[in-house]
Scaffold this motif. Structure first.
Motif, mmCIF file in Angstrom:
data_model
loop_
_atom_site.group_PDB
_atom_site.id
_atom_site.type_symbol
_atom_site.label_atom_id
_atom_site.label_comp_id
_atom_site.label_asym_id
_atom_site.label_seq_id
_atom_site.Cartn_x
_atom_site.Cartn_y
_atom_site.Cartn_z
ATOM 1 N N ALA A 172 44.142 32.152 47.419
ATOM 2 C CA ALA A 172 43.031 32.359 47.728
ATOM 3 C C ALA A 172 42.157 34.027 48.453
ATOM 4 O O ALA A 172 40.687 34.932 48.427
ATOM 5 N N LEU A 175 42.039 36.035 45.240
ATOM 6 C CA LEU A 175 40.622 36.226 44.640
ATOM 7 C C LEU A 175 40.124 36.894 45.108
ATOM 8 O O LEU A 175 39.224 37.329 44.528
ATOM 9 N N THR A 198 40.359 36.023 34.064
ATOM 10 C CA THR A 198 42.397 35.022 33.924
ATOM 11 C C THR A 198 43.378 34.960 34.447
ATOM 12 O O THR A 198 43.967 34.205 34.547
ATOM 13 N N GLY A 200 42.521 35.004 37.536
ATOM 14 C CA GLY A 200 42.406 34.232 38.972
ATOM 15 C C GLY A 200 42.595 33.462 38.452
ATOM 16 O O GLY A 200 42.810 32.651 39.470
ATOM 17 N N VAL A 204 45.442 30.502 40.036
ATOM 18 C CA VAL A 204 45.058 28.607 40.626
ATOM 19 C C VAL A 204 45.884 28.039 40.091
ATOM 20 O O VAL A 204 45.952 26.774 40.735
ATOM 21 N N ALA A 208 48.199 25.401 41.905
ATOM 22 C CA ALA A 208 47.713 24.393 41.809
ATOM 23 C C ALA A 208 49.181 23.107 41.187
ATOM 24 O O ALA A 208 49.503 21.861 41.545
ATOM 25 N N LEU B 119 34.827 36.321 39.149
ATOM 26 C CA LEU B 119 35.646 35.037 39.067
ATOM 27 C C LEU B 119 35.378 34.109 40.310
ATOM 28 O O LEU B 119 35.545 32.909 39.183
ATOM 29 N N LEU B 176 34.495 33.440 47.047
ATOM 30 C CA LEU B 176 34.589 34.581 47.072
ATOM 31 C C LEU B 176 32.889 34.608 45.826
ATOM 32 O O LEU B 176 32.315 36.329 46.558
#
Lengths: 246, 246
Positions: A172, A175, A198, A200, A204, A208, B119, B176
């Motif tokens: 996070a 990002l 992309t 970012g 994620v 995940a 983003l 964000l």
């Protein structure tokens, strides 16, 4: 027993392979972005900033992700070897991300920029401080010999939860860093914007996939036959928790 | 049996209470920030933007977080009642966040701003699309009568994983959004910056507390005695999975 272990883990190998492809893609895109759009790397001068995102993504995201997977991937090595690998990956992660943090503070100082005003900086410094705390507690509890197995098995779920939380928090924070770097001419840089967005999204997905692998309890590394026997002996001796319970 | 249940959940009630205080604090600070520093709320004109962060934090973060906790908190209600509450919270979350998304697109259109370049927008639209998908699959599997219990119990772990992943992803997307809103004069607005960064950190802690509650497997709602009896009957009848296995 070997066969039973292999059958038990279902499609985990494909997810692990996917996580590795994602992790390498994330590193490659971070490097390509900073080289192509931001002038590349240098320890002195205006390019010192670029060391920061590269080191943080390599240390706090990629290497920490790898360290979290170690116990799921190395199922037939001894627990001792697996634990040492976990530790070595975290030593590398700690050193590399420390370099990344020094880079950004030196860069700010050299250019007279303000420190610690943004949410990225707050999340980053909190995550990194808690990572050092997790590092110290983890080292004392799980590496220093002589700590009672009951303490280890009592703190292991907390160690696991904070490890995962700090890993996700690092993603996070990355990002936030990407967003911060793209402002304030984000919409005027469409090609770079697509590359960074992309990156970012891949960060994620990397997080995940690793989180999913770790939530599948039945994919944990089971104790090896010789560890199981040892565990029985200790259990009988100490009437405490099993040393192989990891 | 009631007593055994109560003893089993340890300090969960304190964590749940903490999550509620954090959730209300997050909503209050979001409202206070947008009122004090950003001019308040209105559906038309320049203040329409402010509807977006308020609705997204209320819908995708607060109400989704509450929906995730329902099965841990309501331990002595019937499973049917608990499931209906889970559904009602998600209906509210869906409607409110849809209003928030419409607000920002209308605001962009009215002012000729570019859409979907950042983003934040990529993460947000991906999270919301997957949330709708999760909603449809969850409704078909768990609310429509007549779905075999074997299907339900097979998909439940995936439903849980994606629910948690989308909740955490909503929080990351909120951070964000906060960062995006504060640029490009972030360091020149120190008081607002501290408020917004505090909001960001509280969002992270809210997510972490709820995630922790959900990872404690032993804090799951156990079947009520009458559900257990029913479960046995069904098991005998169908030789499949238990209907109370949730």
């Amino acid at each position: 027993m070997e066969n039973a272990l292999s059958q038990n883990i279902g499609f985990m190998p494909y997810l692990v392979a996917g996580s590795q492809i994602l992790g390498i893609a994330v590193l490659a895109i971070t490097g390509a972005w900073l080289s192509q759009y931001r002038g590349g790397f240098s320890w002195s001068g205006p390019l010192q900033f670029n060391v920061h995102p590269l080191c943080m993504v390599l240390g706090m995201v990629f290497l920490c992700g790898e360290a979290l997977l170690v116990y799921r991937v190395f199922r037939h090595e001894t627990k001792r070897a697996t634990k040492i690998l976990h530790g070595v990956l975290h030593v590398m992660a700690l050193v590399i991300s420390l370099v990344g943090i020094i880079a950004v503070f030196q860069f700010h100082k050299a250019n007279g920029y303000a420190d610690m005003y943004s949410l990225h900086s707050w999340c980053g410094i909190t995550t990194f401080s808690l990572y050092i705390l997790q590092w110290i507690i983890g080292f004392l509890l799980f590496f220093v010999p002589g700590v009672a197995y009951t303490y280890r098995s009592r703190f292991k779920p907390l160690h696991e939860f904070f490890g995962r939380a700090l890993f996700l928090s690092s993603i996070a924070t990355s990002l936030l860093g990407l967003t911060e770097k793209m402002f304030s001419d984000y919409s005027q840089r469409p090609a770079e914007g697509v590359l960074v967005n992309t990156l970012g999204v891949l960060l994620v997905v990397f997080g995940a996939v690793i989180a999913y692998i770790l939530t599948r309890e039945e994919w944990r590394r089971p104790p090896l036959p010789e560890e199981q026997a040892l565990s029985m002996d200790f259990k009988t001796l100490t009437e405490g928790d099993s040393p192989t319970d990891q």
